[in-house]
Design a protein around this motif. Structure first.
Motif, mmCIF file in Angstrom:
data_model
loop_
_atom_site.group_PDB
_atom_site.id
_atom_site.type_symbol
_atom_site.label_atom_id
_atom_site.label_comp_id
_atom_site.label_asym_id
_atom_site.label_seq_id
_atom_site.Cartn_x
_atom_site.Cartn_y
_atom_site.Cartn_z
ATOM 1 N N VAL B 30 0.855 -1.189 0.000
ATOM 2 C CA VAL B 30 0.000 0.000 0.000
ATOM 3 C C VAL B 30 0.893 1.241 0.000
ATOM 4 O O VAL B 30 1.826 1.330 0.791
ATOM 5 N N ASP B 36 -5.165 4.384 -0.678
ATOM 6 C CA ASP B 36 -4.832 3.134 -1.371
ATOM 7 C C ASP B 36 -4.977 1.943 -0.414
ATOM 8 O O ASP B 36 -4.260 0.957 -0.536
ATOM 9 N N THR B 64 -9.851 3.872 -1.528
ATOM 10 C CA THR B 64 -8.930 3.062 -2.318
ATOM 11 C C THR B 64 -9.481 2.913 -3.723
ATOM 12 O O THR B 64 -10.703 2.919 -3.924
#
Lengths: 66, 422
Positions: B30, B36, B64
């Motif tokens: 990530v 995200d 995300t």
């Protein structure tokens, strides 16, 4: 003091009848029910407050008598 | 007498392959948890709480692009608001993945009632409630206790045992197999079903559907056996149950059985494991509970708050501006009850485990109409599992903290938990 359950909020978590079985019971689907007339006997105020403050849905109403 | 021929043909044969929406599968580290996030990455599985605490302070609703787009609220009040708002958020899918089922699967969904929306949800749920009341599940306590003892008998002579693999997982498996009337020796297959459903989220959708197919093959086998030989269990109950004056669709029967099997196992397995993990690394709490067994019901609620195993998901129904963010139709929302349970705006000393916490309005079993239908069963299993363990194995600790592993995804709990007991 009197205890009431708001049936629109109760989802049957059962914290009230777990914690304060003298004041609350369960119905056939697990929703909370007030035992008897809901009048809190002398010395039962603490149990009523514990049940109310642990209900995840805030479904328990405490009515203080004048 | 008419013959029940609903399950003779495979109910899946008559269905068209569901269309649904697929998206590109994105995995790997990530970059920024606020933009995200992924609950499938090892960093989250190992310890999601610092990530959630950080997001709660600086976002508080993370986003995300993975899974085709989704949101992660981290404040209690936001999680609660979404759980209560069935008008804007649908349960037609409750596991955030790279596939969204078509909209017309609502309001029933694949695994009713957890995947159902109002008004159907209420009626499907009502069918299950009587079997899961506190009074009803209490009838299973004696057998559960005897089973826990038999598991610990099996530790004879061992210095180190894996409390997740050799203890925690078996308890809910046995209880739910008994309730559904499945052969208890099928436990290892249940574990596969659970892992495929909840942890294999980033596998290609075809592979996920094939695994789901294996689960439904198994369920259909059990259903046919129960149609031929009815007995006093939940499978026969669901086969016989009626809604709106007729018996349930075969897909409803099988879908509800899939739900009870999957949701009945890994959740409680995780809660038992996480509680033992905490006690293994916190000798003061372990010693206090051994000395004061009456405190266990209170302590257990704190373990459920601090290590809530279950995160649910919702799908946004229509484009909307919601509490500062622009949600689009079919965006996922990860409904993190674990993050809500550690919100300092809702709980004093939210990041501490306080085993005698008296006021504990936690959301481990969800909030609103989808409150975990098995919560009374889970509480009974968790209490009995911990009572028996503490009685039989009062002294224990982590054999090697680095060997503990946690399940990734929406149900988080220890999957490897080596404890030194000798």
């Amino acid at each position: 003091m009197k205890v009431q359950i708001d049936p629109a909020r109760c989802q049957g978590h059962g914290r009230c009848y777990d914690l304060s079985p003298d004041l609350f019971t369960e119905d056939d689907e697990g929703y909370g029910q007030v035992a008897g007339d809901g009048l809190v006997p002398p010395g039962g105020e603490r149990a009523a407050r514990v049940a109310a403050s642990n209900c995840p849905e805030k479904a328990i109403v405490l009515v203080e008598e004048a | 007498m008419t013959v029940d021929d609903r399950f003779v043909r495979d109910f899946r044969d008559s269905r068209e392959e569901p269309l649904g929406i697929r998206n590109e599968i994105i995995t790997g580290p990530v970059s920024d948890w606020a933009t995200d996030f992924s609950h499938l990455e090892p960093e989250w599985a190992a310890d999601p709480y610092p990530i959630q605490d950080d997001l709660r302070e600086r976002c508080p609703i993370a986003h995300t692009e993975r899974f085709g787009g989704g949101w992660l609220p981290t404040r209690y009040e936001d999680v609660a608001a979404i759980a209560y708002d069935t008008e804007h958020f649908s349960s037609r899918a409750i596991i955030m993945s790279n596939y969204r089922p078509p909209r017309d699967i609502a309001p029933v969904g694949a695994v009713p009632p957890i995947s159902s929306d109002p008004p159907f949800h209420h009626d499907a749920r009502k069918l299950l409630l009587p079997a899961f009341t506190k009074k009803e599940v209490a009838k299973r306590e004696e057998a559960a206790r005897a089973f826990c003892h038999s598991l610990i008998d099996g530790f004879e002579g061992a210095e180190i045992v894996d409390a997740a693999r050799d203890y925690a997982q078996h308890i809910p498996m046995r209880v739910i197999a008994d309730m559904l009337g499945f052969p208890p020796e099928d436990g290892p297959r249940f574990r596969e079903f659970v892992e495929h459903a909840l942890e294999g989220v980033n596998l290609p959708p075809e592979e996920r559907m094939a695994h789901m197919g294996e689960l439904f093959d198994y369920l259909l086998e059990q259903i046919r056996d129960h149609v031929a030989n009815p007995r006093d269990d939940l499978t026969t109950y669901l086969i016989e149950a009626e809604l709106y004056g007729r018996k349930l669709d075969p897909s409803h029967v099988a879908g509800t059985m899939a739900l009870l099997l999957i949701a009945g196992i890994d959740t409680t397995w995780s809660a038992i494991g996480a509680s033992l993990w905490h006690l293994a690394k916190t000798p003061a709490d372990r010693e206090r509970l051994v000395a004061e067994p009456a405190l266990l019901p209170t302590a257990m609620e704190e373990f459920l708050r601090a290590y809530a195993p279950v995160t649910m998901a919702r799908l946004v129904k229509e484009d909307m501006h919601w509490r500062g963010v622009d949600m689009r139709a079919d965006d996922w929302v990860l409904l993190s009850f674990p993050a809500a349970n550690r919100d300092p705006a809702q709980f004093d000393r939210a990041d501490e485990v306080i085993i005698d916490r008296e006021i504990n309005r936690h959301a481990a079993f969800g909030l609103g109409i989808h409150r975990c239908v098995g919560s009374h069963l889970a509480r009974m299993e968790l209490r009995v599992a911990l009572e028996v363990w503490l009685e039989r194995v009062p002294v224990f600790g982590l054999a090697d903290p680095s060997e503990v592993t946690w399940a990734p995804g929406q149900v988080r709990g220890p999957r490897t938990l080596p404890l030194r007991i000798g």
